[in-house]
Design an enzyme around this catalytic site. Sequence first.
Site, PDB file in Angstrom:
ATOM      1  N   HIS A   1      70.655  27.161  18.100  1.00 45.70           N
ATOM      2  CA  HIS A   1      71.792  26.524  18.758  1.00 45.70           C
ATOM      3  C   HIS A   1      71.709  25.013  18.573  1.00 45.70           C
ATOM      4  O   HIS A   1      70.630  24.458  18.339  1.00 45.70           O
ATOM      5  CB  HIS A   1      71.784  26.851  20.245  1.00 45.70           C
ATOM      6  CG  HIS A   1      72.018  28.293  20.557  1.00 45.70           C
ATOM      7  ND1 HIS A   1      72.073  28.768  21.845  1.00 45.70           N
ATOM      8  CD2 HIS A   1      72.231  29.366  19.755  1.00 45.70           C
ATOM      9  CE1 HIS A   1      72.299  30.059  21.835  1.00 45.70           C
ATOM     10  NE2 HIS A   1      72.390  30.452  20.570  1.00 45.70           N
TER      11      HIS A   1
ATOM     12  N   CYS B   1      72.460  27.317  27.314  1.00 45.41           N
ATOM     13  CA  CYS B   1      71.964  28.653  27.652  1.00 45.41           C
ATOM     14  C   CYS B   1      70.499  28.542  28.086  1.00 45.41           C
ATOM     15  O   CYS B   1      69.889  27.467  28.030  1.00 45.41           O
ATOM     16  CB  CYS B   1      72.100  29.574  26.444  1.00 45.41           C
ATOM     17  SG  CYS B   1      70.935  29.228  25.102  1.00 45.41           S
TER      18      CYS B   1
ATOM     19  N   CYS C   1      68.189  27.141  25.282  1.00 49.28           N
ATOM     20  CA  CYS C   1      68.370  25.708  25.061  1.00 49.28           C
ATOM     21  C   CYS C   1      67.865  24.890  26.245  1.00 49.28           C
ATOM     22  O   CYS C   1      67.273  23.828  26.066  1.00 49.28           O
ATOM     23  CB  CYS C   1      69.833  25.404  24.773  1.00 49.28           C
ATOM     24  SG  CYS C   1      70.376  26.115  23.204  1.00 49.28           S
TER      25      CYS C   1
ATOM     26  N   GLU D   1      71.847  22.652  20.768  1.00 46.87           N
ATOM     27  CA  GLU D   1      70.992  21.984  21.757  1.00 46.87           C
ATOM     28  C   GLU D   1      69.505  22.195  21.490  1.00 46.87           C
ATOM     29  O   GLU D   1      68.717  21.248  21.550  1.00 46.87           O
ATOM     30  CB  GLU D   1      71.326  22.481  23.176  1.00 46.87           C
ATOM     31  CG  GLU D   1      72.766  22.290  23.577  1.00 46.87           C
ATOM     32  CD  GLU D   1      73.657  23.474  23.223  1.00 46.87           C
ATOM     33  OE1 GLU D   1      74.755  23.555  23.803  1.00 46.87           O
ATOM     34  OE2 GLU D   1      73.281  24.316  22.376  1.00 46.87           O
TER      35      GLU D   1
END
Length: 158
Positions: free
Chosen positions: A52, A82, A85, A54
């Site tokens: 991801h 999430c 992350c 992040e």
Amino acid sequence: MNADQIQKHLLRANDVARRAAAMGRHPFGALLVAPDGETVLAEQGNIDTVNHAESTLARHAADNWPGEYLGRCTLVTTFEPCAMCTGTLYWANIGRVVYGASEEALLALTGDHPENPTLSLPCRELLARGQKSVEVIGPVPEVSEDMLAPHRDFWAQR
């Protein structure tokens, strides 16, 4: 960071998300902002379901800046991070996270899409269980609709 800086950085993160979508990736974007609240140290779009924006950015930050410095930095992201992350930015020692739209807003758009199996675990709840403090700002109502826009057509076409 003041409200104007927050909005400016969220809109830039959204531009990063749009670039990710243009490359066929999920439309998420993140920035690492220096302690001055102005300087963007790095930016990252989503790569795939494991990398991801992040978490990739947090790992890059941990590789390139000392933890003491990162503790004064801000990770700005289009959506609430999430659990993966959030854990990564926690371990990278990033001191603040700012997000534009909530996980619930994203879930409303994606539903049970197999490429985005959201976890119902707010980042604040996860961070509250840590041994160090990470400031959380978000969602930001003034730009939430902007954050949602790239996702409206994207998930319907997948």
